[in-house]
Design a protein around this motif. Structure first.
Motif, mmCIF file in Angstrom:
data_model
loop_
_atom_site.group_PDB
_atom_site.id
_atom_site.type_symbol
_atom_site.label_atom_id
_atom_site.label_comp_id
_atom_site.label_asym_id
_atom_site.label_seq_id
_atom_site.Cartn_x
_atom_site.Cartn_y
_atom_site.Cartn_z
ATOM 1 N N ASP A 21 0.800 -1.233 0.000
ATOM 2 C CA ASP A 21 0.000 0.000 0.000
ATOM 3 C C ASP A 21 0.831 1.281 0.000
ATOM 4 O OD1 ASP A 21 0.955 -0.286 2.546
ATOM 5 O OD2 ASP A 21 -1.004 -0.580 3.481
ATOM 6 N N LYS A 23 2.694 2.937 2.040
ATOM 7 C CA LYS A 23 2.857 3.853 3.169
ATOM 8 C C LYS A 23 4.350 4.070 3.419
ATOM 9 C CE LYS A 23 -1.276 2.511 5.832
ATOM 10 N NZ LYS A 23 -1.654 1.242 5.188
ATOM 11 N N ASP A 66 1.603 -1.333 11.437
ATOM 12 C CA ASP A 66 0.813 -0.233 10.873
ATOM 13 C C ASP A 66 0.479 0.746 11.994
ATOM 14 O OD1 ASP A 66 -1.298 1.398 9.912
ATOM 15 O OD2 ASP A 66 -1.811 -0.103 8.417
ATOM 16 N N ASN A 69 -2.636 3.873 10.317
ATOM 17 C CA ASN A 69 -2.888 3.762 8.881
ATOM 18 C C ASN A 69 -2.154 4.844 8.094
ATOM 19 O OD1 ASN A 69 -4.100 2.293 6.755
ATOM 20 N ND2 ASN A 69 -5.738 3.807 6.567
ATOM 21 N N LYS A 70 -1.026 5.323 8.653
ATOM 22 C CA LYS A 70 -0.267 6.405 8.022
ATOM 23 C C LYS A 70 1.172 6.008 7.714
ATOM 24 C CE LYS A 70 -2.881 10.062 10.376
ATOM 25 N NZ LYS A 70 -3.519 10.616 9.174
ATOM 26 N N ILE A 71 1.720 5.112 8.506
ATOM 27 C CA ILE A 71 3.137 4.795 8.391
ATOM 28 C C ILE A 71 3.383 3.397 8.949
ATOM 29 C CG2 ILE A 71 3.631 5.838 10.649
ATOM 30 C CD1 ILE A 71 6.355 6.671 9.569
ATOM 31 N N TYR A 72 4.438 2.762 8.471
ATOM 32 C CA TYR A 72 4.854 1.485 9.048
ATOM 33 C C TYR A 72 6.127 1.669 9.865
ATOM 34 C CZ TYR A 72 1.636 -1.159 6.054
ATOM 35 O OH TYR A 72 0.522 -1.666 5.443
ATOM 36 N N GLN A 105 9.839 2.724 -0.173
ATOM 37 C CA GLN A 105 9.040 3.429 0.840
ATOM 38 C C GLN A 105 9.843 3.760 2.096
ATOM 39 O OE1 GLN A 105 8.259 0.729 -0.814
ATOM 40 N NE2 GLN A 105 6.099 0.622 -1.366
#
Length: 204
Positions: A21, A23, A66, A69-72, A105
């Motif tokens: 995804d 991120k 996660d 839901n913005k960054i890993y 990413q």
């Protein structure tokens, strides 16, 4: 705000299993038992999101967490003194190298070192790799609560000297026990990803 919505997305052993995804990612690297899992748990106010083990070398996968839901947050397998076979160490090294060399990413690798000891040759090697891809290094000195006041300044200077840190580099003393350094590390992470929407919240 507090990082309330956090979860383990996937534990990967190869690029085919990485999240798709796109991120942004912040990776944490360091020796086995340096405290990567404890640091991640403290950052997101969880006791057991990242699995903590007293046995070095327990993390044998690349774990993607996660965050809102913005960054890993990416927990890399530890290197160094883990009591595993040579073939297992080589497999982990290949796994880490594949991630570090191919992951577009990835915004920053944060290096964790044990504040009680001088950085190892492996730590220096990892920092040299980080410098190839990141303008400035971010180093976290873990287990800060285990040092006396006198040891703290001496050990911090020793870490800076051994790793040859510059004025532009950042070093954060950190205690997973007390939360010291948590707010400062979150500020650095927010700055790296260019966001003020994720943060430390209360350090308690």
């Amino acid at each position: 705000m507090n990082a309330n919505n956090v979860s383990l997305k996937i534990s990967a052993v190869s690029a085919e299993q990485y999240p798709k995804d796109n991120k942004p990612e912040i990776a944490f690297a360091g020796r086995s038992n340096v405290g990567k899992s404890s640091l991640i748990n403290r950052l997101v106010n969880r006791k057991s999101l990242a699995r903590v083990s007293s046995k070095p070398g327990k993390t044998s996968t690349i774990n993607f967490y996660d965050i809102e839901n913005k960054i890993y947050f990416v927990d890399l397998p530890g290197y160094g003194f883990a009591k595993v076979s040579k073939s297992e160490k080589q497999k982990w090294a290949k796994m880490i190298e594949e991630y570090l060399n191919t992951r577009e990413q990835l915004l920053q690798v944060i290096l964790l070192v044990d504040s009680r000891h001088s950085p190892t040759e492996d730590d220096i090697m990892m920092l040299n790799w980080i410098r190839q891809f990141n303008d400035n290094a971010v180093v976290v000195a873990t287990k800060w609560d285990k040092l006396s006041s006198k040891e703290r300044q001496e050990n911090l200077e020793k870490i800076k000297s051994t790793l040859q840190l510059t004025e532009e580099d950042k070093i954060i003393p950190f205690s997973a026990q007390s939360g010291e350094g948590k707010e400062g590390l979150w500020e650095i992470i927010d700055d790296i990803i260019g966001s003020d929407e994720i943060g430390a919240g209360d350090v308690s």
